[in-house]
Design a protein around this motif. Structure first.
Motif, short mmCIF file in Angstrom:
data_model
loop_
_atom_site.label_atom_id
_atom_site.label_comp_id
_atom_site.label_asym_id
_atom_site.label_seq_id
_atom_site.Cartn_x
_atom_site.Cartn_y
_atom_site.Cartn_z
N THR A 210 -5.26 68.97 -47.25
CA THR A 210 -4.96 67.77 -48.02
C THR A 210 -5.73 67.80 -49.32
O THR A 210 -6.66 68.58 -49.49
CB THR A 210 -5.33 66.51 -47.22
OG1 THR A 210 -6.72 66.59 -46.84
CG2 THR A 210 -4.48 66.37 -45.96
N ALA A 378 -2.51 59.54 -36.17
CA ALA A 378 -1.63 60.19 -37.14
C ALA A 378 -0.39 59.36 -37.45
O ALA A 378 0.30 59.64 -38.44
CB ALA A 378 -1.23 61.57 -36.63
N LEU A 381 0.07 58.13 -41.01
CA LEU A 381 0.33 59.08 -42.07
C LEU A 381 1.85 59.26 -42.28
O LEU A 381 2.61 59.03 -41.35
CB LEU A 381 -0.32 60.44 -41.74
CG LEU A 381 -1.77 60.62 -42.15
CD1 LEU A 381 -2.67 59.62 -41.44
CD2 LEU A 381 -2.25 62.03 -41.85
N ARG A 412 -10.57 63.16 -35.26
CA ARG A 412 -9.39 62.55 -35.89
C ARG A 412 -9.40 62.78 -37.40
O ARG A 412 -8.35 63.02 -38.01
CB ARG A 412 -9.36 61.04 -35.60
CG ARG A 412 -9.33 60.65 -34.16
CD ARG A 412 -8.02 61.01 -33.48
NE ARG A 412 -8.00 62.35 -32.94
CZ ARG A 412 -8.49 62.71 -31.76
NH1 ARG A 412 -9.09 61.80 -30.99
NH2 ARG A 412 -8.39 63.95 -31.34
N GLU A 415 -8.36 66.44 -37.83
CA GLU A 415 -6.94 66.68 -37.54
C GLU A 415 -6.03 66.21 -38.66
O GLU A 415 -4.99 66.81 -38.92
CB GLU A 415 -6.54 65.96 -36.25
CG GLU A 415 -7.09 66.59 -34.98
CD GLU A 415 -6.82 65.72 -33.77
OE1 GLU A 415 -6.89 66.26 -32.64
OE2 GLU A 415 -6.56 64.51 -33.93
N THR A 416 -6.40 65.14 -39.34
CA THR A 416 -5.54 64.54 -40.35
C THR A 416 -5.92 64.89 -41.78
O THR A 416 -5.16 64.58 -42.70
CB THR A 416 -5.55 63.01 -40.21
OG1 THR A 416 -6.90 62.54 -40.35
CG2 THR A 416 -5.00 62.57 -38.85
N ARG A 418 -8.34 63.53 -43.48
CA ARG A 418 -8.66 62.26 -44.15
C ARG A 418 -10.13 61.92 -43.91
O ARG A 418 -10.68 62.20 -42.84
CB ARG A 418 -7.82 61.11 -43.60
CG ARG A 418 -6.31 61.22 -43.82
CD ARG A 418 -5.97 61.13 -45.29
NE ARG A 418 -4.55 60.90 -45.51
CZ ARG A 418 -3.60 61.84 -45.53
NH1 ARG A 418 -3.93 63.11 -45.31
NH2 ARG A 418 -2.34 61.55 -45.77
N MET A 460 -0.28 66.25 -45.78
CA MET A 460 -0.14 66.26 -44.32
C MET A 460 -0.63 67.58 -43.76
O MET A 460 -0.20 68.66 -44.19
CB MET A 460 1.33 66.05 -43.94
CG MET A 460 1.86 64.68 -44.28
SD MET A 460 1.41 63.43 -43.06
CE MET A 460 2.63 63.74 -41.79
N THR A 461 -1.51 67.52 -42.78
CA THR A 461 -1.88 68.71 -42.03
C THR A 461 -0.72 69.08 -41.10
O THR A 461 0.12 68.23 -40.76
CB THR A 461 -3.12 68.47 -41.18
OG1 THR A 461 -2.82 67.45 -40.22
CG2 THR A 461 -4.31 68.03 -42.05
N TYR A 463 -0.93 69.48 -37.98
CA TYR A 463 -1.04 68.63 -36.79
C TYR A 463 -0.44 67.26 -37.03
O TYR A 463 0.22 66.69 -36.15
CB TYR A 463 -2.51 68.47 -36.36
CG TYR A 463 -2.62 67.48 -35.22
CD1 TYR A 463 -2.30 67.85 -33.93
CD2 TYR A 463 -2.99 66.16 -35.45
CE1 TYR A 463 -2.35 66.95 -32.88
CE2 TYR A 463 -3.05 65.24 -34.41
CZ TYR A 463 -2.72 65.64 -33.14
OH TYR A 463 -2.76 64.73 -32.11
N ALA A 464 -0.66 66.70 -38.21
CA ALA A 464 -0.11 65.37 -38.50
C ALA A 464 1.41 65.37 -38.45
O ALA A 464 2.03 64.34 -38.16
CB ALA A 464 -0.60 64.90 -39.86
N ARG A 467 2.02 66.81 -34.25
CA ARG A 467 1.26 66.10 -33.21
C ARG A 467 0.92 67.06 -32.06
O ARG A 467 0.63 68.22 -32.28
CB ARG A 467 2.01 64.87 -32.72
CG ARG A 467 2.61 64.00 -33.84
CD ARG A 467 1.55 63.33 -34.69
NE ARG A 467 2.12 62.68 -35.85
CZ ARG A 467 2.62 61.44 -35.87
NH1 ARG A 467 2.62 60.72 -34.78
NH2 ARG A 467 3.11 60.94 -36.99
#
Length: 495
Positions: A210, A378, A381, A412, A415-416, A418, A460-461, A463-464, A467
């Motif tokens: 990101t 997520a 997002l 978290r 993963e995102t 952020r 966006m990763t 994962y985002a 999921r």
């Protein structure tokens, strides 16, 4: 090995696994514990033996990992006796989960002494971790991927999530277990190659998924340290509100001022005569106020985060804690369960993950336990540029649980991609970077104001976007495929 020795050893291995979680942070402990139990299960020849070994392992794992349940119930629920009974029951139930994972892997592996520890048991372990994350409202605590938040394996998280990290830990343990089952030069090479390969994949995925957007924002997190015994006392409401008002006025001018979960000791609508003037005062100083508060809407009550204004914005907690925020079967049980639940009555679940707007930016909100569910965080997002988690960890007492909760919040953020603002009543409040690192943290069980800056991010990763579905599919179909291709025969040849 005689059961008199093997079962206590299995329980001890489970307790060692728990040392991988915060505050201990021994990242190698889960690898060692799983390697030991995988090797033991692989060489077990009866279902009864696997069940006994797996359950003993689960008791040690749960007993050392979630013993803090006692403090929550004994100190703030039904007293010491209720705490002991409830903790014993919940630990006994939790122990069934690793037992089931080990039994499933043993069965799918079919007594093959390489396939069972290296593939079947790791895949089954992660599959059960994922299933328990949603079954019966979900139990996400103690997923082994969290133990690697400060290791190179953490680089897997923005792509595969916490369950991808869990699988890496389990496969590394499986490689060691394969050597323990049948020592030899080839198995030594395998035991060394698997962790090297996993770390290499993690390092290959180490990148910024990101990008920053706009300038950093100044933020102050207010940690009131309000004792639970005082929190809902009607005689204390004015004093508690006064403390938060004073702390807020000390930080006027910061772009974001954040109160923790249910910091407001009354329903939001009952405090507007204080909050509306404070919000106007904050806006005049260039500040946005974000606070945790209970909210009443007709007959429904919500655990909420509010941004006072005209109109006010609200996020309503979507994933409620059974027996903490609502009591299942209360109508059936009558007054038997009245000692649990919130003093304000049962909460209702919110429906929307839409971000709140504050200081000109979008905040993806989670309340307390919600931060342990990666896919739900997520949901905010791609709109959310920052993550906000408010919590009240006073329920945990002086235990390992506040540290474990913070560890999951860090995952978290990772993963995102952020940054996260984490505001808690008694600690541990923190500002977390987009790679899961703690940029600043407050004390535990002290009144404090944590001030710093946060950087909004966009993008966006993987994962985002995906999921948990890729890892769930791999774990479930992989375990099923092993079973279909020979695990059910249980040949016993010990290849």
């Amino acid at each position: 090995m005689p059961r008199l020795i093997s079962l206590p050893l299995a329980a001890a291995a489970g307790a060692v696994l728990a040392l991988g979680f915060a505050p201990f942070g021994l990242a190698s402990a889960p690898v060692a514990a799983l390697a030991l139990i995988f090797s033991r299960v692989t060489t077990t020849v009866t279902v009864r033996g696997v069940l006994a070994t797996g359950y003993a392992f689960g008791l040690g794992y749960a007993g050392a990992g979630v013993y803090w349940i006692y403090h929550s119930i004994a100190d703030y629920g039904g007293g010491p006796l209720a705490g002991m009974i409830a903790t014993a029951v919940l630990v006994a139930l939790f122990a069934l989960i690793p037992m089931l994972a080990l039994l499933t892997g043993w069965w799918a592996g079919g007594a093959h002494r390489l396939r069972t520890p290296l593939l079947a048991l790791p895949l089954a372990w992660v599959g059960i971790e994922w299933i328990r994350s949603w079954l019966a409202t979900g139990a996400t605590w103690l997923s082994i991927g969290y133990t690697q938040i400060d290791t190179p394996l953490a680089h897997l998280a923005p792509v595969f999530g916490v369950y991808g990290v869990s699988l890496a830990v389990a496969v590394i343990a499986g490689g060691i277990a394969a050597w323990l089952v049948r020592p030899g030069v080839r198995r030594v090479a395998l035991a060394l190659a698997v962790p090297v390969g996993a770390v290499a994949v993690g390092l290959a995925l180490d990148r910024d998924w990101t990008v920053p957007v706009d300038d950093p924002l100044s933020v102050s997190i207010l940690q009131g340290n309000i004792d639970q015994a005082r929190k809902w006392d009607p005689d204390e409401r004015g004093a508690i509100l006064g403390e938060y008002l004073q702390m807020t006025r000390e930080r006027l001018g910061d772009e974001l001022i954040v109160w923790p979960e249910t910091a407001l000791p009354v329903f939001y609508q009952q405090a507007t005569q204080w909050l509306d003037p404070l919000a106007r005062e904050a806006r005049a100083a260039g500040s946005s106020l974000v606070l945790g508060a209970p909210v009443a809407r007709g007959e429904a009550r919500y655990n909420a985060v509010a941004v006072p204004g005209d109109p006010a914005q609200f996020y309503y907690k979507r994933h409620l804690v059974p027996f903490g925020e609502y009591v299942p079967f209360r109508d059936i049980a009558g007054g038997v369960l009245d000692f649990v639940g919130t003093p304000l009555g049962d909460f209702s679940a919110g429906q929307s993950a839409a971000p709140l707007t504050a200081a000109g930016h979008e905040l993806g909100v989670s309340i307390c336990y919600e931060v342990t569910f990666g896919a739900e965080v997520a949901d905010a997002l791609p709109g959310a540029e920052l993550l906000l988690n408010v919590s009240n960890d006073a329920w945990f007492g002086a235990s390992t649980a506040p540290w474990q909760h913070l560890q999951m919040a860090r995952m978290r953020a990772l993963e995102t991609g952020r940054e996260m603002i984490r505001a808690t009543n008694t600690g541990i409040s923190a500002i977390i970077g987009p790679r899961g690192g703690i940029r600043d943290a407050g004390p535990l069980f002290e009144s404090a104001i944590l001030s710093g800056s946060v950087q909004p991010y966009t993008g966006m990763t993987p994962y985002a976007r995906w999921r948990d579905w890729p890892m769930a599919a791999l774990a479930l179909f992989g375990t099923g495929g092993l079973w279909l291709t020979g695990g059910w025969r249980r040949s016993g040849r010990g290849n």
